[in-house]
Design an enzyme around this catalytic site. Structure first.
Site, PDB file in Angstrom:
ATOM      1  CG  HIS A 182     -22.257   5.849 -48.044  1.00 19.40           C
ATOM      2  ND1 HIS A 182     -22.406   7.074 -48.194  1.00 19.40           N
ATOM      3  CD2 HIS A 182     -23.338   5.080 -47.179  1.00 19.40           C
ATOM      4  CE1 HIS A 182     -23.536   7.479 -47.497  1.00 19.40           C
ATOM      5  NE2 HIS A 182     -24.076   6.522 -46.684  1.00 19.40           N
ATOM      6  CB  CYS A 228     -33.196  -6.135 -52.483  1.00 24.65           C
ATOM      7  SG  CYS A 228     -32.232  -6.935 -51.292  1.00 24.65           S
TER       8      CYS A 228
END
Length: 845
Positions: free
Chosen positions: A424, A800
């Site tokens: 993250h 992506c």
């Protein structure tokens, strides 16, 4: 010897190539072809040097015979790439007692003794492998220093110093060949990108002394500044010196051009200075590169010993390439090929100055490039408080979560104990241009005492100042000297040329208006991934989101989501207006709901008060939402199917924003992406609901619009069943972060703990979260692309995931026929240059 492929006299027509004799040998041949005053040289091929290392010598006497009788020689390395290094040069080979006596007559005893002493000491250290400290006690100079050096050599080796020229040269060649073949040298050059079997050539060149009567000396000259790339004559010259002595910081070194700080070559020998400038300009034009010229002046006459590519910073590399193209010396396409895509990263972010002293206190994974200094804080709240005081801070966390987003925006850099290249913290850091080091497991994090401890025992507490270097993966004590980003007109022109050359689209992953503006500034071709969940972590929205989670029925959820609708609509309207005329691909809500709920008791109490619920109800609901493996649990399309109200609200917000943004600009065509699909029926259910919302919004707004609906392929099953899924979609966008995770069965947040061991031991050639695994994950991409296109020929294909900004991954996608790649906004320039270079390489075959 002129046509001998292994021991070759360097002439205009000799069979010399970079791939067989190395860059130095080939450059010297080019200088000979320009009729520059290059001393006589013999080049030994990679094959010859390899044989020397194995004990098979060429005809050394024949090499010596190529030079005038009594000439001294030097030997220099010639590797295929100068960055790979090589053994140090050895000068004055061939000097002995008899030649020393002759030189005393022609140049004087002092200079002759200096030459002989230098060779004796160099031979002792580099060839006989004696300890250089043995010469520390030698004092004085001239004949006395020479005699002491010879005595020291003979005492240590118990033999006389060799007097035969061929014997000396043989020993030097053998020593340099074996040094190249040594284990440490091989590992060192492999770390610089050299193949394991990289060859070394050697050049044997006649010595021009640079020491003697009249104006004698040596130096280097270049026509540009290595740091800026701007035109500027730089270099140094030193009287009575050899080789690159002038660059070693000696107080006797002179400037080249007139300088108020001291004497200069231009004033001392103006004719030689003008000759040097002329030679350097010719080399620049004919060798089509900025060159550093190594020269010797002997009794006022200039000799060119070598030419090499000017060492350059990233910003200088861009400016030099553009300048050469502007002057017609190279083409624009060649200028693009001369800039490494990864060097652009250094131009986009502040970096630790290369000359700065580094006090390294820890290492981790270089997750997001750039560097920043600030005071340590241990929570997002503290980071926001520091930002309100305009105080730079470094956010230190065990690992970050979506709740830390605002703190990350407020911080100047992030440091985490855990995580990998697609964790993250890493993904968000790259997205917002925030320097980030993750997986710093060699440091001890104590979040209770608010300290981090370095491996050497030093303790740094909250408020202490550190520097995070996200480009090198290092944590430094204190404030390091910085070098600012350099996005100037030259950079933009290179990007314009890249745009003209590239044949695959480059989009950006952007979640906020600020991200979108960055993408627009870097001329991205649209947004390839907008992660909507980050929009829900704003303080005013988080409470509403939690209310929705605690709602008992679909109607109650819709009522709560009505309050989120205008906020989402405003987000999308801003994105559409910034990207006007460009596609914007919005991923519907993806994370599990428990991520929006507090994990600690204090947070749970605050939530109970905010919702006016008993604490027991709150903890019970949180327990009910807890999953053993949330990454594989109720998230993505699974939420869209079981809690359809969220996707309904998001679809309405997208369509209403489409109408708003299209009123005063180019029509917007939003792309809606369904995450974590693994079955056709999931797509059918969501598509039916989204189509119904689109029809309702068209009727209510009395306005028409079009949109495209597609799937994020991030499960292996979706890739394998793409033929079933594609007919219901306008596009397939491969999310390579999760696809890699699921294909390998690796946690992208935890793999960093052992990944370096796996790579070092050859289990994986590279971290698959960093460089796309073209064999395993790549095969799934190819299967998905082939089956999707077979079922629907006009379908758009893209990736992506974070691999979208990686040059090797872009090459794979281009070869597989993908329409575009999407990456973090600050990686867009790197991706655009890589795409241009791939197209150029394809064109030239």
């Amino acid at each position: 010897m002129e046509n001998n492929p292994d021991t070759t006299l360097v002439t205009q027509t000799a069979p010399i190539a970079n791939e067989t004799h190395g860059g130095r040998a080939k450059c010297l041949q080019r200088l000979v072809r320009l009729d520059l005053p290059v001393p006589r040289t013999v080049a030994l091929s990679f094959k010859a040097v390899h044989k020397i290392g194995a004990g098979h010598l060429p005809d050394v006497q024949a090499v010596v015979a190529q030079f005038p009788k009594g000439a001294l020689m030097c030997v220099r390395p010639s590797s295929e790439d100068p960055d790979w290094g090589g053994p140090g040069a050895v000068l004055n080979i061939g000097i002995n007692d008899a030649r020393f006596a002759e030189l005393c007559e022609t140049m004087g005893e002092g200079p002759a003794a200096s030459l002989y002493t230098r060779f004796v000491q160099s031979y002792a250290v580099n060839v006989a492998r004696l300890d250089p400290d043995m010469f520390d006690e030698i004092e004085g100079e001239g004949r006395e220093a020479l005699a002491e050096s010879l005595r020291a050599y003979e005492a240590e080796t118990e033999e006389a110093f060799p007097q035969d020229t061929a014997t000396q040269l043989t020993a030097v060649l053998r020593s340099m060949a074996r040094a190249w073949e040594g284990t440490s040298a091989r590992l060192l050059r492999q770390a610089k990108g050299a193949p394991a079997d990289a060859g070394l050539g050697l050049v044997v060149q006649e010595m021009v002394f640079g020491i003697g009567s009249g104006q004698c000396g040596s130096g280097v000259l270049q026509l540009v500044d290595s740091d800026t790339g701007l035109p500027q004559i730089t270099g140094r010259y030193m009287c009575q010196s050899q080789g690159r002595d002038a660059l070693h910081g000696d107080a006797g070194a002179m400037y080249l051009t007139r300088d108020p700080r001291g004497a200069s070559l231009e004033e001392a020998v103006p004719e030689a200075f003008e000759t040097l400038k002329t030679h350097a300009a010719l080399m620049r034009a004919r060798l089509r590169a900025e060159m550093q010229v190594e020269f010797v002046i002997d009794e006022g006459k200039v000799h060119i010993l070598d030419g090499m590519r000017v060492p350059r910073s990233s910003r200088a590399a861009v400016r030099i390439a553009v300048a050469l193209a502007d002057e017609g010396i190279i083409s624009r396409e060649e200028a693009l090929m001369r800039v490494q895509p990864r060097t652009l990263t250094e131009l986009l972010h502040r970096q630790v100055d290369p000359s700065a002293k580094r006090d390294v206190i820890g290492h981790g994974i270089a997750a997001s490039p750039g560097a920043a200094t600030g005071k340590i804080v241990f929570s997002a709240t503290e980071a926001q408080a520091a930002a309100s005081r305009s105080e730079p801070c470094i956010l230190v966390r065990r690992e970050t979560s979506p709740e830390d987003i605002r703190g990350m925006h407020a911080a100047h850099a992030v440091l985490t104990e855990r995580g990998g290249i697609t964790s993250h913290a890493a993904v968000i850091g790259r997205g917002i241009g925030l320097p980030c080091v993750v997986g710093a497991s060699n440091m001890t994090f104590n979040l209770v005492k608010k300290t981090i401890t370095a491996p050497d025992g030093r303790v740094f507490a909250a408020g202490d100042e550190i520097t995070v270097d996200g480009s090198a993966g290092e944590i430094l004590a204190g404030a390091a000297k910085m070098q600012e980003a350099a996005l100037d007109e030259t950079f933009q022109r290179l990007m314009d040329w890249a745009e003209e050359a590239a044949d695959i689209g480059i989009r950006a992953n952007a979640d906020t208006p600020a991200d979108a503006q960055t993408a627009r500034n870097f001329d991205a071709h649209g947004i390839g991934l907008c992660r909507t969940e980050h929009m829900f972590f704003e303080p005013g929205r988080l409470t509403v989101m939690r209310e929705m989670i605690f709602a008992e029925s679909g109607e109650d959820r819709r009522a709560v989501l009505e309050r989120l609708l205008p906020m989402q609509r405003d987000d999308f309207t801003q994105l559409f207006r910034i990207m006007q005329g460009q596609p914007v691909c919005i991923r519907l809500f993806d994370p599990p709901l428990h991520e929006f709920l507090p994990a600690d008791k204090a947070g749970q109490r605050e939530l109970a008060e905010a919702l006016d619920l008993p604490l027991s109800d709150v903890t019970r609901r949180i327990d009910a939402l807890t999953e053993y493996n949330p990454m594989l649990g109720l998230r993505g399309v699974r939420l869209g199917v079981t809690v359809p109200e969220i996707y309904e609200m998001q679809a309405r917000a997208i369509f209403e924003a489409t109408i708003d943004a299209s009123r005063d600009g180019d029509p917007v065509v939003p792309e809606i992406m369904i995450p974590l699909v693994s079955a056709r029926r999931e797509v059918e259910l969501v598509k039916t609901a989204v189509d119904a919302i689109a029809a309702a919004v068209r009727n209510e707004g009395e306005a028409d619009f079009t949109y495209r609906l597609g799937v994020m392929v991030e499960t292996p099953r979706a890739a394998l069943r793409a033929g079933e899924i594609a007919p219901h979609c306008s596009f397939l966008s491969f999310g390579t972060n999760d696809l890699t995770q699921m294909t390998y069965g690796l946690s992208r947040d935890d793999a960093g703990r052992f990944m370096s061991d796996y790579v070092q031991q050859g289990v994986f050639p590279e971290d698959p979260f960093h460089v796309l695994d073209v064999d395993g994950v790549g095969e799934l991409l190819q299967l998905g692309a082939e089956r999707g296109r077979a079922a629907q020929p006009g379908i758009t294909l893209s990736i992506c995931g974070e691999h979208g900004g990686n040059p090797e991954s872009i090459a794979f996608c281009r070869a597989a026929g993908f329409d575009y790649v999407s990456c973090s906004p600050f990686r867009v320039p790197v991706a655009r240059l890589a795409a241009a270079q791939l197209a150029i390489l394809h064109k030239i075959g």
